[in-house]
Design a protein around this motif. Structure first.
Motif, PDB file in Angstrom:
ATOM      1  N   GLU A 147       2.662   0.226  -5.676  1.00  0.00           N
ATOM      2  CA  GLU A 147       1.805  -0.308  -4.608  1.00  0.00           C
ATOM      3  C   GLU A 147       0.641  -1.094  -5.197  1.00  0.00           C
ATOM      4  OE1 GLU A 147      -0.443   1.250  -0.527  1.00  0.00           O
ATOM      5  OE2 GLU A 147       0.357   2.694  -1.967  1.00  0.00           O
ATOM      6  N   VAL A 148       0.058  -0.579  -6.279  1.00  0.00           N
ATOM      7  CA  VAL A 148      -1.051  -1.271  -6.940  1.00  0.00           C
ATOM      8  C   VAL A 148      -0.595  -2.623  -7.479  1.00  0.00           C
ATOM      9  CG1 VAL A 148      -2.606  -1.223  -8.935  1.00  0.00           C
ATOM     10  CG2 VAL A 148      -2.323   0.825  -7.525  1.00  0.00           C
ATOM     11  N   MET A 149       0.554  -2.639  -8.156  1.00  0.00           N
ATOM     12  CA  MET A 149       1.047  -3.881  -8.755  1.00  0.00           C
ATOM     13  C   MET A 149       1.400  -4.917  -7.690  1.00  0.00           C
ATOM     14  SD  MET A 149       3.364  -2.296 -11.851  1.00  0.00           S
ATOM     15  CE  MET A 149       3.878  -3.904 -12.444  1.00  0.00           C
ATOM     16  N   GLU A 150       1.995  -4.451  -6.573  1.00  0.00           N
ATOM     17  CA  GLU A 150       2.338  -5.374  -5.490  1.00  0.00           C
ATOM     18  C   GLU A 150       1.075  -5.952  -4.849  1.00  0.00           C
ATOM     19  OE1 GLU A 150       4.775  -3.139  -2.872  1.00  0.00           O
ATOM     20  OE2 GLU A 150       6.520  -3.107  -4.223  1.00  0.00           O
ATOM     21  N   ALA A 151       0.054  -5.109  -4.673  1.00  0.00           N
ATOM     22  CA  ALA A 151      -1.198  -5.584  -4.095  1.00  0.00           C
ATOM     23  C   ALA A 151      -1.882  -6.582  -5.027  1.00  0.00           C
ATOM     24  CB  ALA A 151      -2.125  -4.394  -3.820  1.00  0.00           C
ATOM     25  N   GLN A 152      -1.811  -6.296  -6.318  1.00  0.00           N
ATOM     26  CA  GLN A 152      -2.392  -7.200  -7.307  1.00  0.00           C
ATOM     27  C   GLN A 152      -1.700  -8.558  -7.271  1.00  0.00           C
ATOM     28  OE1 GLN A 152      -1.842  -5.839 -11.275  1.00  0.00           O
ATOM     29  NE2 GLN A 152      -3.178  -7.368 -12.194  1.00  0.00           N
ATOM     30  N   GLU A 153      -0.397  -8.543  -7.209  1.00  0.00           N
ATOM     31  CA  GLU A 153       0.362  -9.793  -7.164  1.00  0.00           C
ATOM     32  C   GLU A 153       0.064 -10.580  -5.890  1.00  0.00           C
ATOM     33  OE1 GLU A 153       4.391  -8.625  -7.582  1.00  0.00           O
ATOM     34  OE2 GLU A 153       4.218  -8.113  -9.722  1.00  0.00           O
ATOM     35  N   ALA A 154      -0.101  -9.859  -4.767  1.00  0.00           N
ATOM     36  CA  ALA A 154      -0.407 -10.525  -3.502  1.00  0.00           C
ATOM     37  C   ALA A 154      -1.737 -11.265  -3.582  1.00  0.00           C
ATOM     38  CB  ALA A 154      -0.431  -9.506  -2.370  1.00  0.00           C
ATOM     39  N   ILE A 155      -2.708 -10.664  -4.261  1.00  0.00           N
ATOM     40  CA  ILE A 155      -4.013 -11.319  -4.422  1.00  0.00           C
ATOM     41  C   ILE A 155      -3.873 -12.567  -5.279  1.00  0.00           C
ATOM     42  CG2 ILE A 155      -6.368 -11.069  -5.295  1.00  0.00           C
ATOM     43  CD1 ILE A 155      -6.101  -8.055  -4.767  1.00  0.00           C
TER      44      ILE A 155
END
Length: 269
Positions: free
Chosen positions: A192-200
């Protein structure tokens, strides 16, 4: 909500305290996560060691000053305001935090009353009131620094959680010489952290960033609630896990506030 900035005298006092011993040099552990998640830890580690030593030294200084003042009857010493209970950060604010830390008290803290009591105590013990009284002045400098640190810590859910883990359970969640984060960060959270980071990093407009802020704010609120439940139940393992999760969400929120198109997101943990 930020605390009142310390005076130059207080900063010099803290620097003298911190310079009394050498800061330990730590090496950041290896992580199996994506290399794009880059911790910023060197300066933070030195600051934490300095803060821990300064708090400990400040507490000893206040205890010694209090002991000394109780055995003297001179006007200069007795004129200083009585020292509050410095057992822990919660006892410094008895009007607001009557039940103490969890599990006896609530993890949630009413920030308005806390700020009012903090400002009242800072006014009562301001170092400028005792410039002609060396002993009382030194005591008020130490107390002012301790009040600042305590207020800043208790006002922030993440700092409060770290303090409670350290103070109540002797668990240093910020330690960089162990595998705490790797062991407690489950695969689902990591993804979830990595996906949120990529979205940013892939966002192209401010509108997209604003939407991501709302999503992440909801994550933060939910994690703070779970963190409070864990502390009030005395569930240390759950508290450690949620503390680390909150640290990631706070770091993501900071990345959202500092967003620029194509800019890499660096997470602090």
């Amino acid at each position: 909500m930020l605390p009142t900035a310390p005076t130059r005298q207080a900063l010099r006092h803290l620097r003298r305290i911190c310079s009394s011993g050498q800061l330990a040099t730590r090496t950041h552990p290896q992580h199996s996560t994506s290399q794009s998640i880059q911790p910023i830890c060197g300066a933070a580690a030195r600051i934490r060691v300095c803060q821990q030593r300064s708090i400990s030294t400040t507490r000893r200084s206040l205890q010694e000053a209090h002991s000394s003042s109780s055995t003297r009857s001179t006007g200069a010493t007795s004129s200083a305001a009585s020292i509050p209970d410095i057992t822990n950060f919660y006892t410094l604010f008895p009007k607001t935090l009557t039940s103490g830390p969890p599990p006896s008290g609530s993890f949630h803290i009413p920030l308005g009353p806390l700020k009012r009591e903090f400002l009242q105590l800072q006014s009562q013990h301001h170092p400028d009131k005792y410039t002609s009284q060396p002993t009382a002045h030194q005591k008020s400098l130490a107390l002012s620094s301790l009040l600042n640190t305590a207020y800043k810590t208790l006002s922030d859910p993440l700092l409060r959680a770290r303090y409670l883990l350290q103070h109540n359970y002797d668990v240093d969640i910020t330690s960089e010489d162990n595998s705490t984060h790797r062991d407690l960060t489950d695969h689902e959270t990591l993804m979830e952290v990595m996906e949120a980071q990529e979205a940013i990093e892939e966002a192209q407009t401010q509108e997209h960033i604003d939407a991501l802020k709302e999503v992440n704010h909801a994550r933060i609120e939910q994690t703070v609630k779970l963190l409070g439940d864990a502390f009030e139940k005395g569930d240390v393992e759950a508290a450690k896990t949620e503390c680390i999760r909150l640290n990631y969400w706070n770091s993501l929120q900071q990345g959202l506030h500092e967003w620029e198109p194509g800019k890499e997101v660096r997470l602090i943990h």
